[in-house]
Design a protein around this motif. Structure first.
Motif, PDB file in Angstrom:
ATOM      1  N   ILE A 200     -27.240 -21.164 -15.527  1.00 16.25           N
ATOM      2  CA  ILE A 200     -26.203 -21.177 -14.715  1.00 16.25           C
ATOM      3  C   ILE A 200     -24.969 -21.354 -15.779  1.00 16.25           C
ATOM      4  CG2 ILE A 200     -24.691 -22.126 -12.787  1.00 16.25           C
ATOM      5  CD1 ILE A 200     -27.379 -20.690 -12.072  1.00 16.25           C
ATOM      6  N   ALA A 201     -25.143 -22.204 -16.672  1.00 11.86           N
ATOM      7  CA  ALA A 201     -24.180 -22.517 -17.548  1.00 11.86           C
ATOM      8  C   ALA A 201     -23.909 -21.393 -18.688  1.00 11.86           C
ATOM      9  CB  ALA A 201     -24.491 -23.853 -18.473  1.00 11.86           C
ATOM     10  N   MET A 202     -25.126 -20.756 -18.931  1.00 16.40           N
ATOM     11  CA  MET A 202     -25.286 -19.570 -19.938  1.00 16.40           C
ATOM     12  C   MET A 202     -24.303 -18.443 -19.101  1.00 16.40           C
ATOM     13  SD  MET A 202     -28.349 -17.303 -20.870  1.00 16.40           S
ATOM     14  CE  MET A 202     -28.523 -16.667 -19.056  1.00 16.40           C
ATOM     15  N   PHE A 203     -24.615 -18.262 -17.970  1.00 12.91           N
ATOM     16  CA  PHE A 203     -23.901 -17.372 -17.349  1.00 12.91           C
ATOM     17  C   PHE A 203     -22.105 -17.531 -17.314  1.00 12.91           C
ATOM     18  CE2 PHE A 203     -27.572 -16.013 -14.525  1.00 12.91           C
ATOM     19  CZ  PHE A 203     -27.995 -14.920 -15.047  1.00 12.91           C
ATOM     20  N   ALA A 204     -21.980 -18.858 -16.876  1.00  8.48           N
ATOM     21  CA  ALA A 204     -20.867 -19.216 -16.856  1.00  8.48           C
ATOM     22  C   ALA A 204     -19.792 -19.263 -18.003  1.00  8.48           C
ATOM     23  CB  ALA A 204     -20.360 -20.516 -16.179  1.00  8.48           C
ATOM     24  N   TYR A 205     -20.593 -19.435 -19.319  1.00 12.57           N
ATOM     25  CA  TYR A 205     -19.570 -19.689 -20.333  1.00 12.57           C
ATOM     26  C   TYR A 205     -19.891 -18.362 -21.138  1.00 12.57           C
ATOM     27  CZ  TYR A 205     -19.113 -24.474 -19.453  1.00 12.57           C
ATOM     28  OH  TYR A 205     -18.762 -25.819 -18.758  1.00 12.57           O
ATOM     29  N   GLY A 206     -21.179 -17.607 -20.922  1.00 14.78           N
ATOM     30  CA  GLY A 206     -21.142 -16.685 -22.084  1.00 14.78           C
ATOM     31  C   GLY A 206     -21.843 -17.261 -23.323  1.00 14.78           C
ATOM     32  N   THR A 207     -23.292 -17.118 -23.497  1.00 10.76           N
ATOM     33  CA  THR A 207     -23.795 -17.718 -24.466  1.00 10.76           C
ATOM     34  C   THR A 207     -24.737 -16.747 -25.104  1.00 10.76           C
ATOM     35  OG1 THR A 207     -23.684 -19.750 -23.120  1.00 10.76           O
ATOM     36  CG2 THR A 207     -25.397 -19.785 -24.939  1.00 10.76           C
ATOM     37  N   GLY A 208     -24.740 -16.870 -26.395  1.00 14.52           N
ATOM     38  CA  GLY A 208     -25.705 -15.698 -27.255  1.00 14.52           C
ATOM     39  C   GLY A 208     -25.487 -14.551 -26.910  1.00 14.52           C
ATOM     40  N   PRO A 209     -26.504 -13.893 -26.672  1.00 11.75           N
ATOM     41  CA  PRO A 209     -26.481 -12.426 -26.096  1.00 11.75           C
ATOM     42  C   PRO A 209     -25.838 -12.352 -24.834  1.00 11.75           C
ATOM     43  CG  PRO A 209     -28.918 -13.119 -26.240  1.00 11.75           C
ATOM     44  CD  PRO A 209     -27.947 -14.246 -26.599  1.00 11.75           C
ATOM     45  N   CYS A 210     -25.701 -13.230 -23.937  1.00  7.95           N
ATOM     46  CA  CYS A 210     -25.460 -12.911 -22.601  1.00  7.95           C
ATOM     47  C   CYS A 210     -23.904 -13.180 -22.629  1.00  7.95           C
ATOM     48  CB  CYS A 210     -25.904 -13.958 -21.579  1.00  7.95           C
ATOM     49  SG  CYS A 210     -25.453 -14.001 -19.925  1.00  7.95           S
ATOM     50  N   ALA A 211     -23.195 -12.342 -22.215  1.00  8.01           N
ATOM     51  CA  ALA A 211     -21.748 -12.281 -22.093  1.00  8.01           C
ATOM     52  C   ALA A 211     -21.237 -13.082 -20.531  1.00  8.01           C
ATOM     53  CB  ALA A 211     -21.073 -10.653 -21.842  1.00  8.01           C
ATOM     54  N   ARG A 212     -20.339 -13.581 -20.728  1.00 10.26           N
ATOM     55  CA  ARG A 212     -19.815 -14.320 -19.510  1.00 10.26           C
ATOM     56  C   ARG A 212     -19.877 -13.334 -18.096  1.00 10.26           C
ATOM     57  NH1 ARG A 212     -14.089 -17.842 -19.162  1.00 10.26           N
ATOM     58  NH2 ARG A 212     -14.003 -17.895 -16.636  1.00 10.26           N
ATOM     59  N   VAL A 213     -20.103 -13.948 -17.066  1.00 13.92           N
ATOM     60  CA  VAL A 213     -20.198 -13.186 -15.763  1.00 13.92           C
ATOM     61  C   VAL A 213     -19.109 -13.636 -15.158  1.00 13.92           C
ATOM     62  CG1 VAL A 213     -22.647 -13.135 -15.833  1.00 13.92           C
ATOM     63  CG2 VAL A 213     -21.639 -14.806 -14.733  1.00 13.92           C
ATOM     64  N   ASP A 214     -18.755 -12.940 -13.817  1.00 17.40           N
ATOM     65  CA  ASP A 214     -17.696 -13.537 -12.818  1.00 17.40           C
ATOM     66  C   ASP A 214     -18.027 -14.108 -11.582  1.00 17.40           C
ATOM     67  OD1 ASP A 214     -15.612 -11.829 -14.499  1.00 17.40           O
ATOM     68  OD2 ASP A 214     -16.583 -10.155 -13.522  1.00 17.40           O
ATOM     69  N   PHE A 215     -19.611 -14.013 -11.420  1.00 15.88           N
ATOM     70  CA  PHE A 215     -20.058 -14.256 -10.177  1.00 15.88           C
ATOM     71  C   PHE A 215     -21.595 -14.443 -10.306  1.00 15.88           C
ATOM     72  CE2 PHE A 215     -21.543 -13.252  -5.582  1.00 15.88           C
ATOM     73  CZ  PHE A 215     -20.944 -14.138  -4.836  1.00 15.88           C
ATOM     74  N   VAL A 216     -21.951 -15.733  -9.632  1.00 16.21           N
ATOM     75  CA  VAL A 216     -23.410 -16.332  -9.738  1.00 16.21           C
ATOM     76  C   VAL A 216     -24.111 -16.485  -8.393  1.00 16.21           C
ATOM     77  CG1 VAL A 216     -24.921 -17.974 -10.847  1.00 16.21           C
ATOM     78  CG2 VAL A 216     -23.163 -17.213 -12.070  1.00 16.21           C
ATOM     79  N   THR A 217     -25.027 -15.853  -8.267  1.00 19.70           N
ATOM     80  CA  THR A 217     -25.903 -15.905  -7.225  1.00 19.70           C
ATOM     81  C   THR A 217     -27.485 -16.246  -7.303  1.00 19.70           C
ATOM     82  OG1 THR A 217     -26.969 -13.714  -6.849  1.00 19.70           O
ATOM     83  CG2 THR A 217     -24.555 -13.871  -6.029  1.00 19.70           C
ATOM     84  N   GLY A 218     -28.015 -16.544  -6.150  1.00 17.35           N
ATOM     85  CA  GLY A 218     -29.584 -16.907  -6.286  1.00 17.35           C
ATOM     86  C   GLY A 218     -29.798 -18.558  -6.004  1.00 17.35           C
ATOM     87  N   PRO A 219     -30.827 -18.638  -5.392  1.00 19.32           N
ATOM     88  CA  PRO A 219     -31.257 -20.130  -5.088  1.00 19.32           C
ATOM     89  C   PRO A 219     -31.900 -20.765  -6.295  1.00 19.32           C
ATOM     90  CG  PRO A 219     -33.093 -18.459  -4.368  1.00 19.32           C
ATOM     91  CD  PRO A 219     -31.964 -17.662  -4.725  1.00 19.32           C
ATOM     92  N   GLY A 220     -32.223 -22.007  -6.191  1.00 18.04           N
ATOM     93  CA  GLY A 220     -33.091 -22.815  -7.288  1.00 18.04           C
ATOM     94  C   GLY A 220     -32.897 -24.123  -6.946  1.00 18.04           C
ATOM     95  N   ASN A 221     -33.463 -25.036  -7.816  1.00 16.89           N
ATOM     96  CA  ASN A 221     -33.536 -26.547  -7.276  1.00 16.89           C
ATOM     97  C   ASN A 221     -32.434 -27.326  -7.572  1.00 16.89           C
ATOM     98  OD1 ASN A 221     -33.160 -27.000 -10.230  1.00 16.89           O
ATOM     99  ND2 ASN A 221     -35.177 -27.197 -10.807  1.00 16.89           N
ATOM    100  N   ILE A 222     -32.487 -28.527  -7.221  1.00 15.06           N
ATOM    101  CA  ILE A 222     -31.244 -29.392  -7.234  1.00 15.06           C
ATOM    102  C   ILE A 222     -30.177 -29.129  -8.742  1.00 15.06           C
ATOM    103  CG2 ILE A 222     -32.212 -31.525  -8.105  1.00 15.06           C
ATOM    104  CD1 ILE A 222     -30.559 -32.882  -5.950  1.00 15.06           C
TER     105      ILE A 222
END
Length: 438
Positions: A200-222
């Motif tokens: 989730i942090a990778m998506f939010a900040y834009g990390t390495g080859p992953c550019a920052r996103v505008d919106f994050v979805t999906g279930p997960g643990n606590i």
């Protein structure tokens, strides 16, 4: 196996005369996001400041494997699809087909309102530019979550989709091959082998080859849920989904074997899963308990299911009648609610709080998990009283486009100036007057 809560006459037996709060009658699992905040905050900060190296460190620490590259190589997804069991592929394709049809039916067109000559407001629906979709892979590789996240995003018109799922040690640190195969079926070629809060942090900040996103979805643990809470605002999120829930409103017409099987089906998701039967029938309650004794010990994940069913979050709730039962399930606002009663459609139509409603004996929650055409990413923890499940609408934004001519502005100019003065914002009024003073 499962406790009982007797609410018969509960609403009328209060000496104070105050209305009975059914929301407190059926406790939920302890899913304390606040308790996880310090640990998850440290992970998010680690990713923000340490970038790709921090993400790799967390993969090694939490998943026991350090991927050579967090982005899954081109061609790996297609190779996984080529190796996929044909029966699983057929099931995925049918699920995609049905879900795409319901998503396409949800698409909204622009709404244009003409308020007078030269005065027009257009309500536009605009898709997100880039989204990050998370698919869990801890207790089980939830391949169905790939479909439930990707299809509505694609139908909405999202141009850039990235997907993350935990690295699997048994597959050399890559994403589970069934999840990769689903990505190939859907044409998603940007896949990251990263799990948990660090994803989730990778998506939010834009990390390495992953550019920052505008919106994050999906279930997960606590930890995933906590990361979404902490990073909300920096990115948009769908919800803070907790452990899965099933509620069943049933009467004497229900088949105890069906009811028990449906309770077991959701209990096998997670030891914290909630399974609640609400019924006015003591006979049905007895029969369901007997069925649970048989079915639980015949299932593959006995310990997981037994832990969920014996937890405080699961119960058979006895009520006076279906009217009281309806009040209980509405207050409980379960993620999934089955109605197994006489005139099930009629009772279902009166439900106001549920993530998804399953009507009659032949619409089990399992159908919705895979092939009903509905989405299984749904609000949990009672949030169904104010939140909705994932849909095309979640991936779009509403924008008002205001188009007024000079004459149309002149028609309301005095009102704008008057209201601006009433709020002691004279600059607002001046911005209108200047257009007519020259």
């Amino acid at each position: 196996m499962i406790r009982r809560i007797d609410l018969r006459s509960a609403a009328t037996g209060r000496a104070s005369g105050e209305p009975f709060d059914y929301r407190t009658a059926v406790p939920r699992a302890d899913f304390d996001v606040e308790a996880a905040v310090p640990a998850v905050h440290a992970i998010c900060e680690g990713v923000r400041t340490g970038g790709l190296e921090a993400v790799l460190d967390y993969c090694e620490r939490f998943d026991g494997v350090r991927p050579d590259d967090i982005r899954v190589p081109a061609g790996a997804a297609q190779a996984a699809l080529d190796d996929l069991d044909p029966a699983i592929r057929a099931g995925l394709e049918e699920s995609i087909r049905r879900l795409r049809l319901t998503c396409e039916a949800e698409l909204e067109t622009d709404a244009v309102t003409d308020l007078g000559p030269g005065a027009r407001v257009t309500h536009r629906k605009v898709p997100m530019n880039r989204v990050g979709l998370y698919v869990p892979g801890g207790i089980a590789p939830l391949v169905s979550s790939v479909l439930m996240n990707v299809v509505p995003a694609q139908v909405a018109g999202v141009r850039s989709i990235a997907l993350a799922s935990p690295p699997q040690k048994e597959f050399g640190g890559s994403v589970h091959p069934t999840i990769l195969a689903a990505c190939a079926l859907l044409g998603v070629d940007e896949v990251y082998t990263v799990g948990g809060a660090q994803a989730i942090a990778m998506f939010a900040y834009g990390t390495g080859p992953c550019a920052r996103v505008d919106f994050v979805t999906g279930p997960g643990n606590i930890y995933t849920v906590t990361a979404k809470r902490l990073l909300k605002g920096l990115v948009g999120i769908d919800s803070e989904a907790g452990p899965t829930e099933i509620g069943i409103l049933a009467d004497d017409t229900a088949d105890a074997a069906y009811v028990a099987a449906d309770l077991v089906s959701q209990a096998e998701h997670d030891p914290l899963a909630s399974a609640v039967l609400v019924t006015p029938s003591e006979r049905l309650a007895d029969e369901v308990e007997l069925e649970l004794d048989k079915q639980v010990f015949a299932t593959r994940h006995v310990e997981r299911v037994r832990t969920a069913l014996t937890g405080v979050q699961s119960a058979v709730v006895l009520v006076d009648d279906l009217e009281q039962g309806l009040a209980v399930v509405d207050a409980h606002a379960a993620e999934h609610l089955e109605i197994q009663t006489e005139d099930a459609a009629g009772w279902a139509a009166r439900v106001t709080n549920a993530g998804a409603i399953f009507v009659g004996p032949h619409a089990p929650v399992s159908l919705g998990d895979y092939c009903a055409g509905s989405n299984h990413v749904l609000p949990t923890g009672g949030c169904a009283c104010h939140s909705s499940g994932l849909s095309v609408r979640a991936f779009t934004r509403s924008v008002h486009v205001v188009d007024y001519s000079r004459d149309a502005l002149a028609e309301v100019a005095d009102h704008v100036v008057t209201l601006a003065e009433a709020e002691d914002l004279p600059g607002h009024g001046a911005a209108v007057r200047v257009r007519f003073d020259r």
